[in-house]
Structure formats: C-alpha cells, structure tokens
Design an enzyme around this catalytic site. Structure first.
Site, PDB file in Angstrom:
ATOM      1  N   GLU A 169       0.967  -1.219   0.045  1.00 47.42           N
ATOM      2  CA  GLU A 169      -0.125   0.156  -0.049  1.00 47.42           C
ATOM      3  C   GLU A 169       0.877   1.312   0.006  1.00 47.42           C
ATOM      4  OE1 GLU A 169      -3.006  -0.370  -0.570  1.00 47.42           O
ATOM      5  OE2 GLU A 169      -3.295  -2.422  -0.091  1.00 47.42           O
ATOM      6  N   CYS A 185      -9.256   0.207 -18.270  1.00 42.55           N
ATOM      7  CA  CYS A 185      -8.256   0.696 -19.123  1.00 42.55           C
ATOM      8  C   CYS A 185      -8.536   2.255 -19.254  1.00 42.55           C
ATOM      9  CB  CYS A 185      -8.356  -0.131 -20.535  1.00 42.55           C
ATOM     10  SG  CYS A 185      -9.893   0.368 -21.563  1.00 42.55           S
TER      11      CYS A 185
END
Length: 184
Positions: free
Chosen positions: A84, A178
């Site tokens: 993270e 995308c």
C-alpha cells in the site's frame, strides 16, 4: 548496491501476492524481511497483508506520522517490503530512498499510481520520481485491454466521480479499467 524498487499497477493486479511471494523467497533462503503495510488498510484485519487468492501475513503498520529513520533504525533484515505504498508521504519516500542508499538494504514498495479520479497519490508520485527500479504489474480491464486506471463505484455499482481520495474499507468498491473505459 541496493535499490529502492517500486512495483505499481491498477487495482486487482496481484501486488500483495507478489509481495508475499518475495517474502517467501527470502524466508526459503534463510533471510529475514520486514513487512510493512499502511494503518489505513484494515480489509483483512489491522496489520495484515493479504491477497485476494487467500495468502496473508502479519506486518508492521505505518501511518502518516511514521518516521522511517526511527522505525528502521535497528532493522536487521535482508529486505524491507512495503505494501500500500501509495499511502506513503513524500517525506517518507525520501526517508526510504536515503535509508536504502546508506544501509545498503533493498526496499521494495508495492502500490497503485493513481486514484479513482486519475490523480496521483503523493507517495506514488514520489516513488516514480525516486525509485531506482520501476516495474509495472499488468492486469486487464473487463473489456480485455490492459488496465492502467481505477474507478470507484457506489453500493449499487454506479461509478462515483467525486469524493475523498481514500475511502477506508471500500476495497470492493474499486475496479481496474483501461484508459478508454475510464473516460467513457
């Protein structure tokens, strides 16, 4: 000479799985690693690094006020692995970069580059600028193209375009897409 590595991707690409595999490889060779994860990530319990395929290990947590010079001062490890990493501050990335190059111990950071609005996380931007080694971990969009962006949805699956950069406990409300699907 050791390096600061940044392994980045969109959501759901296997970053935590990759990190846990690296930790396993070090352990199999008799070497200790220090696992770090953000205190913001409590998906599978505080201080846990877990992957969607079921792997998990406990980790030391860091927060916005963590001083890595203090945290790593007496670290006797072969490698530091940070999950993270988008939640690191710019200053913390500078601390890790300096620590790598003064202690000669590699640090591998894993995180996402940008938020659900396409804006960079400060930690990711600093890692992209300072990391000695960059690697994109690839994943795919629902349309089949390479996913490079993330979107957030509400509880009904409808895309959300505004809000805080970080939504605590909302991992299931994010999806990788995308660029074309991000803008449609």
């Amino acid at each position: 000479m050791s390096s600061l590595h940044y392994r980045y991707s969109a959501m759901n690409a296997g970053k935590s799985t990759y990190l846990l595999q690296v930790a396993h490889n070090y352990k199999e060779n008799g070497m200790e690693v220090l696992l770090l994860t953000s205190a913001l990530d409590e998906r599978d319990g505080f201080g846990m690094i877990s992957s969607r395929i079921g792997l998990k290990r406990s980790a030391t947590t860091y927060s916005a006020d963590t001083d890595f010079f203090v945290l790593l001062k007496d670290a006797n490890v072969a490698c530091v692995l940070v999950d993270e990493a988008q939640f690191l501050s710019v200053e913390q990335v500078h601390q890790l970069h300096e620590w790598v190059h003064t202690r000669n111990i590699p640090v591998m950071c894993f995180g996402i580059r940008s938020d659900f609005q396409g804006n960079p996380f400060p930690g990711s931007a600093a890692l992209l600028a300072l990391a000695d080694n960059l690697e994109e971990i690839k994943t795919i969009c629902r349309c089949g193209k390479k996913a490079t962006m993330n979107i957030r949805t509400d509880e009904n699956g409808v895309r959300v375009r505004e809000g805080d950069q970080v939504m605590i406990g909302g991992n299931s409300r994010y999806r990788q897409v995308c660029a074309r699907c991000f803008y449609n």
